[in-house]
Write an enzyme that holds these catalytic residues in place. Structure first.
Site, PDB file in Angstrom:
ATOM      1  CB  THR A 100      -0.918   0.011   1.236  1.00  0.00           C
ATOM      2  OG1 THR A 100      -0.119  -0.244   2.412  1.00  0.00           O
ATOM      3  CG2 THR A 100      -1.988  -1.059   1.130  1.00  0.00           C
ATOM      4  CD  GLU A 101       4.757  -0.367   1.494  1.00  0.00           C
ATOM      5  OE1 GLU A 101       5.400  -1.084   2.256  1.00  0.00           O
ATOM      6  OE2 GLU A 101       4.051  -0.809   0.559  1.00  0.00           O
ATOM      7  CB  VAL A 102       2.883   2.686  -4.548  1.00  0.00           C
ATOM      8  CG1 VAL A 102       1.574   1.949  -4.770  1.00  0.00           C
ATOM      9  CG2 VAL A 102       3.266   3.493  -5.767  1.00  0.00           C
ATOM     10  CG  LEU A 136      -0.078   5.231   2.145  1.00  0.00           C
ATOM     11  CD1 LEU A 136       0.413   4.586   3.442  1.00  0.00           C
ATOM     12  CD2 LEU A 136      -1.446   5.858   2.344  1.00  0.00           C
ATOM     13  CG  LEU A 187       5.173   6.454   2.373  1.00  0.00           C
ATOM     14  CD1 LEU A 187       4.568   5.688   3.555  1.00  0.00           C
ATOM     15  CD2 LEU A 187       6.374   7.277   2.839  1.00  0.00           C
TER      16      LEU A 187
END
Length: 246
Positions: A127-129, A131, A133
């Protein structure tokens, strides 16, 4: 009254069972949880009666990744690198069992384990991408285990996928119905044989840690400190879309 442990431990027929038990933050990788998990791994490694480690969880989430609500979240990359390195260096195999959601840095924890099984309820997403990140530190073990073309898709899109796909791309070893056979095999193996075999099987992971961890840790810290990531994390905590979503 003393604080409840975030990682519970017991030994079952030569297997040290470590259970992530921090439901208030979906077993997120807080500094306290990482410290307790590292201590439990050290204890298992030092115990001559323990043949292997089984890492499991309570609740519907195996691990949600970084604790975005915690103070000092920017220190998370360094702590996760140290945890991945400790699992790789452990003389005893670590088996992960996920029967719930695995997100972000939680995928790094799962991939760092020598063997991983998952159940029907498990779902996976980087899920980072979304956010602002990147799965910087988590990518170290992921790219040592999984098919790189498939991993690129999920690192770039943040799509959610299930256990069948996780097994297909090599992120997960097998469905959780294989767990009993895996543990039986580990119980039948010699301690010396397991240690030597683990040294062979973790060679690529240990090379990736040595060659990429410092740079990826710096990248992660830089992204966490950015205005874009601050807005992405704020949007996630407020359960709304970030401004770049279209």
């Amino acid at each position: 009254m003393p604080d409840e442990p975030l990682v519970r431990r017991h030994t079952e027929r030569a297997i040290a069972v470590l259970t992530l038990d921090s439901p208030h933050n979906r077993n997120a990788l807080s500094a306290a949880l990482i410290a307790e998990l590292t201590e439990a791994l050290d204890s298992a490694d030092a115990d001559p009666e323990v043949r292997a480690v089984l890492l499991t969880h309570t609740g519907t989430t195996f691990c949600a990744g970084a604790d975005l609500k915690a103070d000092g979240v920017r220190g998370g990359p360094k702590l996760l690198v140290a945890l991945i390195e400790r699992i790789a260096a452990l003389a005893k195999p670590v088996v992960a069992r996920a029967d719930g959601h695995v997100r972000a840095g939680g995928l790094g924890l799962l991939a760092a384990c020598d063997i991983a099984v998952a159940g029907e309820a498990a779902t996976f997403a980087f899920t980072e991408v979304r956010l602002g990140l990147a799965a910087s530190v988590a990518s170290i073990p992921v790219l040592a285990r999984a098919d790189p073309r498939a991993a690129a898709r999920y690192l770039l899109t943040g799509e959610t996928f299930g256990t069948a796909e996780a097994v297909r791309i090599g992120l997960v070893t097998a469905w959780d119905e294989a767990l009993d056979g895996i543990l039986a095999g580990l119980r039948a193996a010699s301690p010396q044989g397991l240690a030597a075999s683990k040294e062979i099987s973790t060679a690529l992971l240990r090379q990736r840690i040595a060659g990429t961890a410092a740079g990826l840790q710096e990248q992660s810290a830089r992204l966490f400190a950015s205005a874009e990531a601050a807005e992405g994390i704020r949007a996630a905590l407020e359960r709304r879309d970030p401004p770049w979503a279209c």
